[in-house]
Write a protein that holds these residues in place. Structure first.
Motif, PDB file in Angstrom:
ATOM      1  N   TRP A  73      -0.661  -1.761   4.906  1.00 35.29           N
ATOM      2  CA  TRP A  73       0.290  -1.252   5.894  1.00 35.29           C
ATOM      3  C   TRP A  73       0.923   0.016   5.338  1.00 35.29           C
ATOM      4  O   TRP A  73       0.755   0.343   4.156  1.00 35.29           O
ATOM      5  CB  TRP A  73       1.357  -2.282   6.229  1.00 35.29           C
ATOM      6  CG  TRP A  73       2.377  -2.536   5.159  1.00 35.29           C
ATOM      7  CD1 TRP A  73       2.184  -3.187   3.967  1.00 35.29           C
ATOM      8  CD2 TRP A  73       3.760  -2.150   5.172  1.00 35.29           C
ATOM      9  NE1 TRP A  73       3.354  -3.246   3.248  1.00 35.29           N
ATOM     10  CE2 TRP A  73       4.333  -2.619   3.964  1.00 35.29           C
ATOM     11  CE3 TRP A  73       4.563  -1.469   6.094  1.00 35.29           C
ATOM     12  CZ2 TRP A  73       5.679  -2.416   3.647  1.00 35.29           C
ATOM     13  CZ3 TRP A  73       5.906  -1.261   5.779  1.00 35.29           C
ATOM     14  CH2 TRP A  73       6.443  -1.741   4.576  1.00 35.29           C
ATOM     15  N   ARG A  91       3.405   3.888   6.550  1.00 29.75           N
ATOM     16  CA  ARG A  91       4.153   4.702   7.504  1.00 29.75           C
ATOM     17  C   ARG A  91       3.997   6.171   7.097  1.00 29.75           C
ATOM     18  O   ARG A  91       3.500   6.503   6.027  1.00 29.75           O
ATOM     19  CB  ARG A  91       5.616   4.285   7.558  1.00 29.75           C
ATOM     20  CG  ARG A  91       6.415   4.304   6.257  1.00 29.75           C
ATOM     21  CD  ARG A  91       6.519   5.589   5.635  1.00 29.75           C
ATOM     22  NE  ARG A  91       7.383   5.871   4.541  1.00 29.75           N
ATOM     23  CZ  ARG A  91       7.368   7.075   3.971  1.00 29.75           C
ATOM     24  NH1 ARG A  91       6.546   8.010   4.385  1.00 29.75           N
ATOM     25  NH2 ARG A  91       8.163   7.338   2.967  1.00 29.75           N
ATOM     26  N   SER A 142      12.632   5.597   1.983  1.00 30.10           N
ATOM     27  CA  SER A 142      11.560   4.668   2.290  1.00 30.10           C
ATOM     28  C   SER A 142      10.625   4.475   1.103  1.00 30.10           C
ATOM     29  O   SER A 142      10.156   3.364   0.838  1.00 30.10           O
ATOM     30  CB  SER A 142      10.776   5.183   3.509  1.00 30.10           C
ATOM     31  OG  SER A 142       9.718   4.319   3.824  1.00 30.10           O
ATOM     32  N   ILE A 164      10.911   0.171   2.650  1.00 31.70           N
ATOM     33  CA  ILE A 164      11.317  -0.164   4.023  1.00 31.70           C
ATOM     34  C   ILE A 164      11.031   1.035   4.920  1.00 31.70           C
ATOM     35  O   ILE A 164      11.358   2.170   4.570  1.00 31.70           O
ATOM     36  CB  ILE A 164      12.810  -0.517   4.088  1.00 31.70           C
ATOM     37  CG1 ILE A 164      13.107  -1.762   3.250  1.00 31.70           C
ATOM     38  CG2 ILE A 164      13.255  -0.716   5.526  1.00 31.70           C
ATOM     39  CD1 ILE A 164      12.456  -3.025   3.755  1.00 31.70           C
ATOM     40  N   ALA A 165      10.425   0.785   6.070  1.00 31.69           N
ATOM     41  CA  ALA A 165      10.085   1.856   7.011  1.00 31.69           C
ATOM     42  C   ALA A 165      10.850   1.657   8.312  1.00 31.69           C
ATOM     43  O   ALA A 165      11.183   0.536   8.693  1.00 31.69           O
ATOM     44  CB  ALA A 165       8.592   1.866   7.285  1.00 31.69           C
ATOM     45  N   LEU A 180       5.054   3.073  12.027  1.00 34.60           N
ATOM     46  CA  LEU A 180       4.440   2.039  11.201  1.00 34.60           C
ATOM     47  C   LEU A 180       2.999   1.789  11.621  1.00 34.60           C
ATOM     48  O   LEU A 180       2.674   1.814  12.818  1.00 34.60           O
ATOM     49  CB  LEU A 180       5.226   0.730  11.307  1.00 34.60           C
ATOM     50  CG  LEU A 180       6.476   0.582  10.452  1.00 34.60           C
ATOM     51  CD1 LEU A 180       7.648   1.339  11.041  1.00 34.60           C
ATOM     52  CD2 LEU A 180       6.826  -0.889  10.272  1.00 34.60           C
ATOM     53  N   ASP A 189      12.379  -3.041  13.040  1.00 34.48           N
ATOM     54  CA  ASP A 189      11.495  -2.349  12.105  1.00 34.48           C
ATOM     55  C   ASP A 189      11.856  -2.679  10.651  1.00 34.48           C
ATOM     56  O   ASP A 189      10.968  -2.855   9.809  1.00 34.48           O
ATOM     57  CB  ASP A 189      11.542  -0.833  12.338  1.00 34.48           C
ATOM     58  CG  ASP A 189      12.957  -0.290  12.515  1.00 34.48           C
ATOM     59  OD1 ASP A 189      13.925  -1.075  12.401  1.00 34.48           O
ATOM     60  OD2 ASP A 189      13.100   0.915  12.767  1.00 34.48           O
ATOM     61  N   SER A 247       9.408  -4.685   8.069  1.00 34.98           N
ATOM     62  CA  SER A 247       9.093  -4.115   6.762  1.00 34.98           C
ATOM     63  C   SER A 247       9.342  -5.124   5.642  1.00 34.98           C
ATOM     64  O   SER A 247       8.555  -5.227   4.690  1.00 34.98           O
ATOM     65  CB  SER A 247       9.922  -2.852   6.505  1.00 34.98           C
ATOM     66  OG  SER A 247       9.570  -1.812   7.381  1.00 34.98           O
ATOM     67  N   ARG A 248      10.426  -5.855   5.757  1.00 35.49           N
ATOM     68  CA  ARG A 248      10.721  -6.857   4.733  1.00 35.49           C
ATOM     69  C   ARG A 248       9.621  -7.907   4.671  1.00 35.49           C
ATOM     70  O   ARG A 248       9.240  -8.371   3.579  1.00 35.49           O
ATOM     71  CB  ARG A 248      12.069  -7.513   5.031  1.00 35.49           C
ATOM     72  CG  ARG A 248      13.273  -6.606   4.795  1.00 35.49           C
ATOM     73  CD  ARG A 248      14.564  -7.320   5.178  1.00 35.49           C
ATOM     74  NE  ARG A 248      15.732  -6.519   4.858  1.00 35.49           N
ATOM     75  CZ  ARG A 248      16.984  -6.864   5.183  1.00 35.49           C
ATOM     76  NH1 ARG A 248      17.193  -8.022   5.812  1.00 35.49           N
ATOM     77  NH2 ARG A 248      17.998  -6.095   4.860  1.00 35.49           N
ATOM     78  N   LYS A 300       6.438  -6.271   3.080  1.00 31.52           N
ATOM     79  CA  LYS A 300       6.571  -5.991   1.651  1.00 31.52           C
ATOM     80  C   LYS A 300       6.127  -7.156   0.778  1.00 31.52           C
ATOM     81  O   LYS A 300       5.750  -6.960  -0.387  1.00 31.52           O
ATOM     82  CB  LYS A 300       8.029  -5.651   1.314  1.00 31.52           C
ATOM     83  CG  LYS A 300       8.434  -4.224   1.574  1.00 31.52           C
ATOM     84  CD  LYS A 300       9.887  -4.003   1.190  1.00 31.52           C
ATOM     85  CE  LYS A 300      10.126  -4.221  -0.295  1.00 31.52           C
ATOM     86  NZ  LYS A 300      11.544  -3.939  -0.667  1.00 31.52           N
ATOM     87  N   PRO A 321       4.235  -0.305   0.974  1.00 29.22           N
ATOM     88  CA  PRO A 321       3.576   0.473   2.025  1.00 29.22           C
ATOM     89  C   PRO A 321       2.830   1.671   1.470  1.00 29.22           C
ATOM     90  O   PRO A 321       3.163   2.188   0.398  1.00 29.22           O
ATOM     91  CB  PRO A 321       4.741   0.921   2.906  1.00 29.22           C
ATOM     92  CG  PRO A 321       5.887   1.040   1.946  1.00 29.22           C
ATOM     93  CD  PRO A 321       5.694  -0.077   0.956  1.00 29.22           C
ATOM     94  N   CYS A 356       2.706   5.345   1.826  1.00 32.37           N
ATOM     95  CA  CYS A 356       3.617   6.373   2.341  1.00 32.37           C
ATOM     96  C   CYS A 356       2.842   7.673   2.524  1.00 32.37           C
ATOM     97  O   CYS A 356       2.598   8.398   1.550  1.00 32.37           O
ATOM     98  CB  CYS A 356       4.790   6.563   1.385  1.00 32.37           C
ATOM     99  SG  CYS A 356       5.819   5.095   1.191  1.00 32.37           S
TER     100      CYS A 356
END
Length: 252
Positions: free
Chosen positions: A128, A130, A153, A158-159, A165, A186, A190-191, A194, A199, A201
């Motif tokens: 995953w 973002r 982020s 966290i996104a 995403l 969102d 993200s939590r 994770k 993620p 990036c």
């Protein structure tokens, strides 16, 4: 029949290879009263359809005819209960792709990078991620705000929805999708993601509209967002946060 258990590394490598060679991209766009801009957004996404991906509009009963206007330019137009989390979950359930991209209607994605996401995920070994973000507008603080969003982020994993995403369907389904809460969906997703790993990036930037910031004041909006995120971290219920934010059952 081979009854030997699959080694975790073999499973990861198989997943990465599938993402690289077989992945279909599904772009899911929740909408509410986006009649003025939806056609231009969908025009930018035409290369996704040409490459074998799909575009799904999930409308929250827009009174301005968004769904009808979007229909000729998307693969599917769905209706769902109003609220980003519910709309995006409905789109994910209907999508045929194994890579889900959640794009806000006021955001434009870099198409070449979007089409390369399966390969980028496979190379990174992640499931995953973002994009970095740029806020469209003339206010001198927009550049700093966007930069800080991207850097925060990277540090936290966290996104936000503005960062677009994207997630492998298998992982999205495994974590239960978006929590259907009034605000911070969102952050909550993200939590969950994770737990599977950090993620990806992507430094290429999506461009999101600054209209929300400009309509209520850039500094005021920034302070409000900071206070809402702090309150959420301290356990304030999303319904209460939504009332503070002024949603009242509507999308931005």
């Amino acid at each position: 029949m081979n009854t030997q258990p699959t080694h975790p590394r073999e499973s990861t490598e198989a997943f990465n290879e599938a993402m690289r060679t077989q992945s279909i991209i599904s772009v899911i766009i929740p909408t509410l009263n986006e009649a003025k801009g939806i056609v231009s957004l969908l025009a930018t996404l035409a290369p996704v359809r040409k490459a074998g991906g799909e575009i799904l509009i999930v409308d929250g009963a827009s009174p301005d005819g968004t769904a009808d206007i979007a229909a000729p330019h998307a693969d599917r137009v769905l209706s769902a209960p109003r609220g980003r989390a519910a709309q995006m979950n409905a789109g994910a359930a209907a999508a045929r792709g194994d890579l889900l991209v959640f794009l806000h209607a006021d955001t434009r994605a870099p198409i070449e990078t979007l089409l390369r996401l399966p390969d980028l995920l496979a190379r990174s070994g992640r499931s995953w991620g973002r994009f970095d973000v740029r806020i469209e507008g003339r206010h001198p603080l927009f550049t700093l705000i966007a930069w800080s969003m991207s850097q925060r982020s990277r540090l936290t994993g966290i996104a936000t929805g503005d960062q677009t995403l994207f997630v492998a369907r298998e992982l999205f389904e495994r974590v239960g999708g978006y929590p259907e809460i009034a605000l911070m969906e969102d952050i909550a997703l993200s939590r969950r993601l994770k737990r599977d790993g950090p993620p990806l990036c992507v430094r290429d930037r999506v461009v999101t509209s600054g209209r929300r910031w400009e309509s209520t004041g850039v500094v005021r909006t920034l302070l409000l967002m900071w206070s809402l995120r702090l309150a959420y971290a301290l356990g304030v219920h999303p319904d209460r946060l939504s009332r503070i934010y002024g949603h009242r059952s509507r999308l931005d």
